[in-house]
Design an enzyme around this catalytic site. Structure first.
Site, PDB file in Angstrom:
ATOM      1  N   ASP A 188       0.875  -1.010  -0.133  1.00 51.95           N
ATOM      2  CA  ASP A 188       0.090  -0.138   0.275  1.00 51.95           C
ATOM      3  C   ASP A 188       0.816   1.439  -0.210  1.00 51.95           C
ATOM      4  O   ASP A 188       2.204   1.263   0.047  1.00 51.95           O
ATOM      5  CB  ASP A 188      -1.003  -0.237   1.606  1.00 51.95           C
ATOM      6  CG  ASP A 188      -1.787  -1.018   1.301  1.00 51.95           C
ATOM      7  OD1 ASP A 188      -2.067  -1.528  -0.228  1.00 51.95           O
ATOM      8  OD2 ASP A 188      -2.655  -1.534   1.948  1.00 51.95           O
ATOM      9  N   LYS A 239      -3.702   2.534  -1.919  1.00 49.02           N
ATOM     10  CA  LYS A 239      -4.861   3.246  -2.625  1.00 49.02           C
ATOM     11  C   LYS A 239      -4.936   4.947  -1.435  1.00 49.02           C
ATOM     12  O   LYS A 239      -3.952   5.723  -0.647  1.00 49.02           O
ATOM     13  CB  LYS A 239      -6.603   2.931  -1.801  1.00 49.02           C
ATOM     14  CG  LYS A 239      -6.440   2.354  -2.647  1.00 49.02           C
ATOM     15  CD  LYS A 239      -7.670   1.267  -1.464  1.00 49.02           C
ATOM     16  CE  LYS A 239      -8.821  -0.212  -2.318  1.00 49.02           C
ATOM     17  NZ  LYS A 239      -8.878   0.223  -3.413  1.00 49.02           N
ATOM     18  N   MET A 292      -7.874   8.185   9.273  1.00 51.27           N
ATOM     19  CA  MET A 292      -7.963   9.311   8.569  1.00 51.27           C
ATOM     20  C   MET A 292      -8.389  10.214   8.857  1.00 51.27           C
ATOM     21  O   MET A 292      -9.592  10.294   7.709  1.00 51.27           O
ATOM     22  CB  MET A 292      -8.685   7.751   7.852  1.00 51.27           C
ATOM     23  CG  MET A 292      -7.287   6.651   7.314  1.00 51.27           C
ATOM     24  SD  MET A 292      -7.837   5.318   6.669  1.00 51.27           S
ATOM     25  CE  MET A 292      -9.280   4.686   8.230  1.00 51.27           C
TER      26      MET A 292
END
Length: 515
Positions: free
Chosen positions: A44, A66, A175
Site C-alpha cells: 500500500d 489507495k 484518517m
C-alpha cells in the site's frame, strides 16, 4: 555441514502482514522473517520504503496503493493479484500499513483466499490507533480521566452518531485530518465542551513525527494551512495527561540525511543515523539483479560433484546461487558432497536461512585471512566461487590460484542502477530539504548522479548541480571520495574509519564543528 531447516515457510502461501508505523523498529519479528523470504510483495501507499531493505534481491514488488484524490487500484484487481501469484507457487506478502485488522480492508482479501482454498496467514502489526498517542506521551486510558476510548474512521464524519460520541471520554480518529473542521464542528454541536483537550499526531513513529496540541475551540486555527496527513486525532481529557520527557538534543537533530546504498544495506545505516536524531531518506542507488547470462552458473551446478569447496563472500551470492539451485528443482542437499567457506557475518546469516552451517569461516570474517587460514592445503582443490558479474575479491582468487587451487569463478548476480529515483527523495531535493548526502561506495556515486541528471532533465532543470550545491557530500573513504570529486565536484566529509559507524561519527563531527 547441512542441517534440516525448521518448517517455518510454506512454498506457496499468502501472508497478510501489518507493516506497523513504518520504521523497521516497529515490525514484529514474524513480519521481519516473512519479508526476508518473500517472492512477491503487494503493498500500500503508506508502507515505508525502509521495509523493502528486508526483501530478497529478486523479490517482485507491486504497488496497489489507495490515496485520496489519486487513482487507486480496484479491490477486485488486488484480490486477483493475490490469487494469480499464489497459483504460481509464490510466497506472497500483502503488506498493509498499521494493523490489517484495523481499517486495513482485510476482509475482502481474506474472504477471497478462503473461498479459493489458498494457504494464508494474518500477521498483526502495530496500529497507529494505539501507538500514536503513546509515542507522544498521551495515555489513552487513565484512572480518572480515561476509562476507555473509541477508535473510529474519520473519512465520512457525517454518518456517525455524534451526540453519543460526545459522551465518550476519549475518541481516537484515524484518517480524519482532512475533515478536522467538520469533526470539531460536529462535536461542538453535539454538546462537547469547547475546552475539551485534543491533539493531532502526524507521522507517528517516524523521524518527521509532529504533534499539535490544543482544544476543540482552537485546534482548527492552530493547524490552519498545515499538512496533517497521515495523522491521528485524539480528543479527550487524557490529552492533558501528556508527559513529554525533557530530552538532550541529539547531535543530528533537525538534519535531513539522504542515504544512498545498496537496498540490502540501507536499513542498518538508517538506524545509526536515526539514533543520532537525523531525519533519514533512504535511496537504493544499487539494484541487485540476476546476471546477464545464467549459463556459467548452470554449468557449474550441473557439475557440483566435481568441486571440493564452495566459497561465498556475500549475502547476494548466497541468495542468487540458491535461487538458481531451486530453479533446477534442487535444494541444499545438492551440496552434500561440498565443503563451504564464507566471508562476512551477513553471508553466514544468509546461509542459515537454508539450514546450512559453513565448514570454514576465516578469523573475524575477513576475506584476506581466508587463504592464510584455509583448513587444508589449497593445491589441487577444485573451488567454485559465485561472485558479482563485474568481478570481485580478485586478490582472494589470485592468492588461491598462486597456491595451485583450481578456482572456477561464475557471475551469480550484478549490481545495476535503479530505473527511478524515489519520488519522496526527488521532492526533498527539489525543495532543498536535504542537508547531507552520503555515499558508501563508488558505484552509488555514479548511479546517484545518473538518476539526478535524469530527473532534472525530465523536470526541465538545465543544471542538476544547482539542486545539491547546498548539500554536504559525505564519503566513507578515499576511493569513494575520489569518485565524488569526479562525478559531483565536491567532498565535504570523509570518514577516517571506513565503516558505517565511522561515517556516522564523521557526519556528527562535521555538524558539531560547523554549528
Amino acid at each position: 555441514m547441512i542441517t534440516v531447516p525448521p518448517p517455518s515457510f510454506a512454498a506457496a502461501k499468502v501472508y497478510l502482514v501489518g507493516a506497523g508505523l513504518g520504521p523497521v523498529a516497529y515490525l514484529t519479528q514474524r513480519a521481519i522473517a516473512v519479508l526476508g523470504r518473500a517472492e512477491v510483495v503487494i503493498y500500500d501507499a503508506l508502507v515505508s520504503q525502509e521495509l523493502f531493505d528486508l526483501l530478497p534481491p529478486d523479490c517482485e514488488r507491486i504497488f496497489v496503493g489507495k490515496r485520496a484524490g489519486k487513482p487507486s487500484t480496484p479491490q477486485a484487481k488486488i484480490n486477483q493479484l493475490l490469487l494469480d501469484h499464489y497459483r504460481l507457487g509464490k510466497r506472497v506478502v500483502r503488506l498493509k500499513s498499521g494493523d490489517p485488522w484495523i481499517f486495513g480492508r482485510l476482509l475482502p482479501e481474506l474472504a477471497t483466499l478462503v473461498a479459493h482454498h489458498c494457504a494464508h496467514e494474518v500477521i498483526p502489526g502495530v496500529s497507529s490507533a494505539i501507538a500514536s498517542a503513546g509515542l507522544v506521551g498521551i495515555p489513552l486510558t487513565a484512572k480518572d480521566t480515561g476509562t476507555g476510548f473509541f477508535v473510529m474512521d474519520g473519512h465520512d464524519p457525517h454518518g456517525w452518531p455524534w451526540p453519543a460520541l460526545a459522551q465518550l471520554p476519549t475518541l481516537v480518529i484515524l484518517m480524519g485530518t482532512k475533515n478536522l473542521p467538520v469533526v470539531v464542528d460536529k462535536l461542538l454541536r453535539a454538546g462537547k465542551s469547547p475546552g475539551t483537550p485534543m491533539a493531532v499526531i502526524k507521522n507517528a513513529g517516524r523521524p518527521e513525527q509532529q504533534t499539535w496540541g490544543g482544544t476543540l475551540a482552537d485546534m482548527v486555527e492552530k493547524t490552519q494551512g498545515q499538512s496533517l496527513a497521515p495523522g491521528v486525532i485524539v480528543v479527550g481529557d487524557v490529552v492533558d495527561q501528556r508527559i513529554v520527557p525533557a530530552l538532550t538534543p541529539l547531535p543530528l537533530a533537525q538534519k535531513t540525511i539522504l542515504v544512498t546504498r545498496a537496498a540490502d544495506q540501507a536499513s542498518q545505516f538508517t538506524e545509526l543515523l536515526q539514533q543520532q536524531g537525523a531525519n533519514v531518506l533512504a535511496m537504493a542507488a544499487l539494484e541487485i539483479v540476476p546476471p546477464t547470462d545464467w549459463r556459467p552458473v548452470d554449468q557449474a551446478i550441473a557439475k557440483l560433484g566435481d568441486f571440493d569447496w564452495l566459497i561465498l563472500t556475500s549475502a547476494n551470492g548466497v541468495e542468487f546461487f540458491f535461487q538458481r539451485l531451486q530453479h533446477h528443482g534442487w535444494d541444499s542437499r545438492a551440496l552434500a558432497g561440498l565443503k563451504l567457506a564464507v566471508v562476512g557475518k551477513k553471508t553466514a546469516q544468509s546461509l542459515e536461512k537454508f539450514g546450512i552451517k559453513p565448514d570454514f569461516i576465516p578469523p573475524d570474517f575477513i576475506a584476506d585471512a581466508l587463504v592464510e587460514h584455509f583448513p587444508q592445503p589449497p593445491a589441487g582443490l577444485k573451488i567454485l566461487f559465485p561472485r558479482v558479474e563485474s568481478g570481485g575479491r580478485a586478490q582472494l582468487v589470485q592468492e588461491l590460484r598462486a597456491k595451485q587451487a583450481l578456482v572456477t569463478e561464475v557471475p551469480a548476480y550484478q549490481s545495476a542502477c535503479p530505473a527511478h529515483m524515489p519520488e519522496e527523495v526527488w521532492q526533498s531535493i527539489l525543495n532543498r530539504n536535504v542537508d547531507v548526502i552520503t555515499f558508501a561506495s563508488s558505484k552509488t556515486v555514479t548511479h546517484f548522479r545518473q538518476l539526478l541528471a535524469k530527473n532534472s532533465q525530465a523536470d526541465g532543470y538545465q543544471d542538476w548541480r544547482c539542486l545539491i550545491n547546498h548539500c554536504q557530500i559525505a564519503s566513507i573513504g578515499p576511493q569513494t571520495s575520489e569518485r565524488c570529486l569526479q562525478e559531483l565536484g565536491q567532498v565535504d566529509i570523509e570518514a577516517t574509519e571506513y565503516t558505517l559507524e565511522g561515517l556516522t561519527r564523521a557526519i556528527i563531527d562535521y555538524v558539531h564543528q560547523n554549528s
